[in-house]
Motif scaffolding. Sequence first.
Motif: not given
Length: 383
Positions: A124-127, A149-154, A165-171, A176-184
């Motif tokens: 994500l470049h603009k979050n 960055t600074q990620a641990y224990d979820g 869920d998008i607004p709540a997730a971004l909130e 924080r600097p973000l990226y998104a991952e396809k669900w495994a």
Amino acid sequence: MHSPPIVGLLGGGQLGRMLMESANRLNIRMNVLDTENAPAKQISAHDGHVTGSFKDRASLRKLAETCDILTAEIEHVDTYGLEEVSSKVKVEPSWKAIRIIQDKFHQKEYLSKFNIPMAEYRELHKNSAEELKAIGEELGFPLMLKSKTQAYDGRGNYSVKSQADIPAALEALNGRPLYAEKWAHFKMELAVMVVKTKDGVLSYPTVETVQENSICKLVYAPARNISDTINRKAQELARNAVAAFEGKGVFGVEMFLLEDDSLLLCELASRIHNSGHYTIEACALSQFDTHLRAILDLPIPPQSLEIREPAIMLNILGGSAPDSHLKIAERALSIPNASIHLYSKGDARPGRKMGHVTVTASTIQEAEAIIQPLIDFVDGTQR
Ligand code: ATP
Ligand code: MG
Ligand code: MG
């Protein structure tokens, strides 16, 4: 083994404390940089420790003055500081490895050059909501939004189940600097502890990890109901991923096992790891023993990494009351073949790792039966 080098450790939490237990048994002096009464310092009485933060440059310089080789129990350290002092002391694993690994997006970009299979991801470049919506249309929902960055224990992950869920997730991950991952869509999560030495890359057997709310709850060693082929493939994948990095020491590798038995790397850590605690009781050399041996170029007989007896590890987390974790430990006192480790970390917050219990038995089924009452107790108290 005459006067071994002095080790400097960044971070003195539970991983540092268990590393200290190993260091103590080999008369290895370890100077810890952390707060005054950090768990690792409590079991090592000498005046070589440094009080301060492992993120602070001046404290790091001070620690470097006191030792021959630096290592870390955490990846969220000042790698520019490590780079600076690396002209004077050895740093293992390399600051280069830690710098790449501490940024989970950078880690993925790097590993993809080595053909390590991973879930698809987008930066994500603009979050912004529009940006995440477009990514969701491409990767599908649910998807996992992650802090680089600074990620641990979820703490840094947010599962985005649908566009709603998008607004709540971004909130939740605001700023924080973000990226998104396809669900495994995994059927099981696996982990392998890898030991990188001056001579090559060794691995412990494949274990199964169970996460609850993105926090590791249980580890089954060996993993239940996986074939020899998957056990071997997971170890191979883990070794290949770790071989891509510079430096020596133990690395923890987390993986997803998908329905079709293919494997994806979830992430790796440039350090001793929660999913390797079982090695203390189950293996001749624990991950803490092998980390020290690897960074100090001491022998590691590969057989010593095999599982001597199946084991199950249960994390003791802080619960709803300040003493919830102590009640779990108290209950564990009566469980046969249970080794209890309390970390002496001070205040318990819900979900904070306060200790763990490992049960070993001649079969994993037997270990399951022995530990089940404790799991039931935990599920009762922490609800
Ligand atoms: P750690 O404490 O291990 O460092 P972390 O905060 O860095 O954790 P991850 O390891 O990325 O977070 O994710 C934590 C858990 O979230 C995973 O073990 C898994 O259960 C779940 N998870 C992460 N990524 C995905 C995904 N792409 N699809 C499904 N579940 C995921
Ligand atoms: Mg992580
Ligand atoms: Mg993880």
